[in-house]
Design an enzyme around this catalytic site. Structure first.
Site, PDB file in Angstrom:
ATOM      1  N   TYR A 144      -3.308  12.541   0.098  1.00 46.21           N
ATOM      2  CA  TYR A 144      -2.607  11.604  -0.780  1.00 46.21           C
ATOM      3  C   TYR A 144      -1.393  12.277  -1.420  1.00 46.21           C
ATOM      4  CZ  TYR A 144      -1.889   8.080  -4.410  1.00 46.21           C
ATOM      5  OH  TYR A 144      -1.346   7.122  -5.226  1.00 46.21           O
ATOM      6  N   ASP A 160      -4.534   0.976  -9.355  1.00 42.76           N
ATOM      7  CA  ASP A 160      -5.977   0.818  -9.518  1.00 42.76           C
ATOM      8  C   ASP A 160      -6.356   0.547 -10.971  1.00 42.76           C
ATOM      9  OD1 ASP A 160      -5.722   1.564  -6.930  1.00 42.76           O
ATOM     10  OD2 ASP A 160      -6.673   3.512  -7.149  1.00 42.76           O
ATOM     11  N   GLU A 187       0.833  -1.217   0.000  1.00 44.69           N
ATOM     12  CA  GLU A 187       0.000   0.000   0.000  1.00 44.69           C
ATOM     13  C   GLU A 187       0.861   1.258   0.000  1.00 44.69           C
ATOM     14  OE1 GLU A 187      -3.124   0.188  -1.136  1.00 44.69           O
ATOM     15  OE2 GLU A 187      -3.747  -1.132   0.499  1.00 44.69           O
ATOM     16  N   ASP A 240       2.933   2.044  -4.909  1.00 47.02           N
ATOM     17  CA  ASP A 240       2.917   1.924  -6.374  1.00 47.02           C
ATOM     18  C   ASP A 240       3.595   3.138  -7.013  1.00 47.02           C
ATOM     19  OD1 ASP A 240       0.736   3.581  -5.699  1.00 47.02           O
ATOM     20  OD2 ASP A 240      -0.564   2.803  -7.282  1.00 47.02           O
ATOM     21  N   SER A 299     -11.602   1.814  -5.549  1.00 48.65           N
ATOM     22  CA  SER A 299     -11.295   2.270  -6.915  1.00 48.65           C
ATOM     23  C   SER A 299     -12.489   2.373  -7.846  1.00 48.65           C
ATOM     24  CB  SER A 299     -10.245   1.368  -7.573  1.00 48.65           C
ATOM     25  OG  SER A 299      -9.065   1.449  -6.875  1.00 48.65           O
TER      26      SER A 299
END
Ligand code: GLA
Length: 392
Positions: free
Chosen positions: A231, A181, A43, A46, A135
């Site tokens: 984020y 995603d 998590e 990516d 997602s």
């Protein structure tokens, strides 16, 4: 507790066709579907050249459409409200309704490839819970991209399609997301996890079909907003950390590198760095364990992943921690193998890997104890790896 079943794709498609007929008075001539995803482990790495291990869930966004002979797309959703009107002869701009920006972004991606899109009417229906860290936005992007492929009678390379969708999210939704995603939604396959090497951008489909194992998804019903800055701030922390350590890829950073630069990195970047390096190692271990059919090894790895996301990366929240704590209390004796938050965080869902025979009882305990503590009724369902975006 009987587990909430996903509506079948055929039912969703039939309902979308009815919606299209009611809103625009036309028969569906083409229908596209794309799934949401759940991530087992890996998590917030990516965008750090890490490894991630999601799968496409059996919950989909479905779009039924028909050509309308005009130069615009008219797109309505089951949520009601005004339909979106998108001019196809001009460059796309961010505007209202905001949900249509994902569509505008993907349409722009096709325009950038030089395609001349035909006018169409479309109706969108979803069984992917929204704002649940599963997602739904990537599913919407991949569904419209697949619909456009169908309307143009062309097929993009799957990787290119996923990257086009990711760019739509960056440019039109303002979320600097990684590739997980859209890759999961585009490459997903029945009974396969999508293990992605985010440095090479290569997905590998790995078997996950043991009927004795069930993946429970627990939506805390607390919604996150990835675009509110949390984020992007985490992503920036990791970029700053990598620059301070003096490497060009997180793949080349060791735990010792993080320790050596701890003071220089400062808080919170040092803790963010510890998460990234630890989570990359955990995901590699998880993939190796799965290759040996050692599912039990996933439990401690998922636990460490959650703790790191909670304490070092600070993307969990009370409700996610509570849901994970309930699963932990049920424990291995009660059939729980592992549990953690999944997706971007700040609310959303947890993922619990458990024994199939005990899954209904586990789901019931998660629901009852969570509701007793928060007053919020969670949505809990089982999901299996399913097919990625496709035309029906
Ligand atoms: C969101 C992003 C993904 C990924 C996850 C966290 O879902 O869209 O790219 O970064 O958060 O793992």
């Amino acid at each position: 507790m009987s587990l909430d079943l996903a509506p079948s794709l055929a039912d969703l498609a039939a309902d979308a066709a009815v919606g299209l007929q009611q809103r625009f008075g036309c028969e569906a001539s083409i229908t596209a579907a794309a799934p949401g995803r759940v991530n087992l482990i890996g998590e917030h790495i990516d965008y750090c050249d890490g490894f991630v291990m999601p799968f496409a869930i059996d919950r989909y966004i479905v779009i039924a459409a028909a050509l309308n002979g005009s130069r615009e797309a008219r797109i309505a959703t089951a949520l009601g409200g005004e339909h979106a009107r998108i001019e196809l002869d001009q460059a796309q701009k961010i505007s209202d309704p905001s949900w249509a920006n994902y569509l505008r972004g993907v349409i722009q991606g096709f325009q950038n490839r030089g395609h001349h899109l035909p006018g169409f009417d479309a109706f969108i229906l979803s069984s992917v819970p929204g704002g649940a860290g599963l997602s739904s936005s990537a599913a919407l992007e991949c569904a419209i991209a697949t619909l456009l492929e169908g309307l143009l009678d062309t097929v993009l390379d799957t990787r290119e399609k996923a990257l086009l969708c990711q760019k739509a999210e960056h440019d039109f939704a303002g979320v600097p997301c990684g590739i997980m995603d859209q890759f999961a939604s585009a490459f997903g396959k029945t009974n396969r996890l999508v293990l992605i090497d985010c440095q090479s951008g290569e997905p590998e489909l790995i078997p996950f079909e043991n009927p004795d194992l069930t993946v429970l998804i627990a939506n805390t019903m607390v919604h996150h907003q990835l675009s509110d800055g949390g984020y992007a701030a985490r992503r920036k922390n990791t970029e700053d950390g990598l620059a301070t350590i003096g490497k060009t890829s997180w793949r080349d950073v060791s735990p010792l590198d993080v320790e050596t630069h701890w003071e220089q990195l400062g808080s919170p970047v040092n803790r963010r760095a510890r998460h990234v390096v630890g989570e990359i190692a955990r995901t590699i271990s998880a993939a190796q364990s799965l290759a040996k059919n050692d599912f039990e090894a996933l439990g401690p790895l998922m636990a460490a992943s959650h703790d790191s996301l909670r304490d070092d990366f600070e993307v969990s929240c009370q409700e996610l921690d509570l849901m994970v704590d309930i699963a932990r209390a049920i424990g291995r004796a009660g059939g729980v193998i592992g549990a953690r938050m999944t997706g971007g965080g700040f609310g959303g869902s947890t993922v619990t890997l458990c024994e199939s025979s005990k899954a209904p009882a586990i789901a019931a305990t998660l629901a009852a104890e969570y509701q007793a503590a928060t007053g919020i009724r969670p949505q809990i369902f089982a999901s299996r790896p399913s097919n990625g975006a496709h035309l029906l």
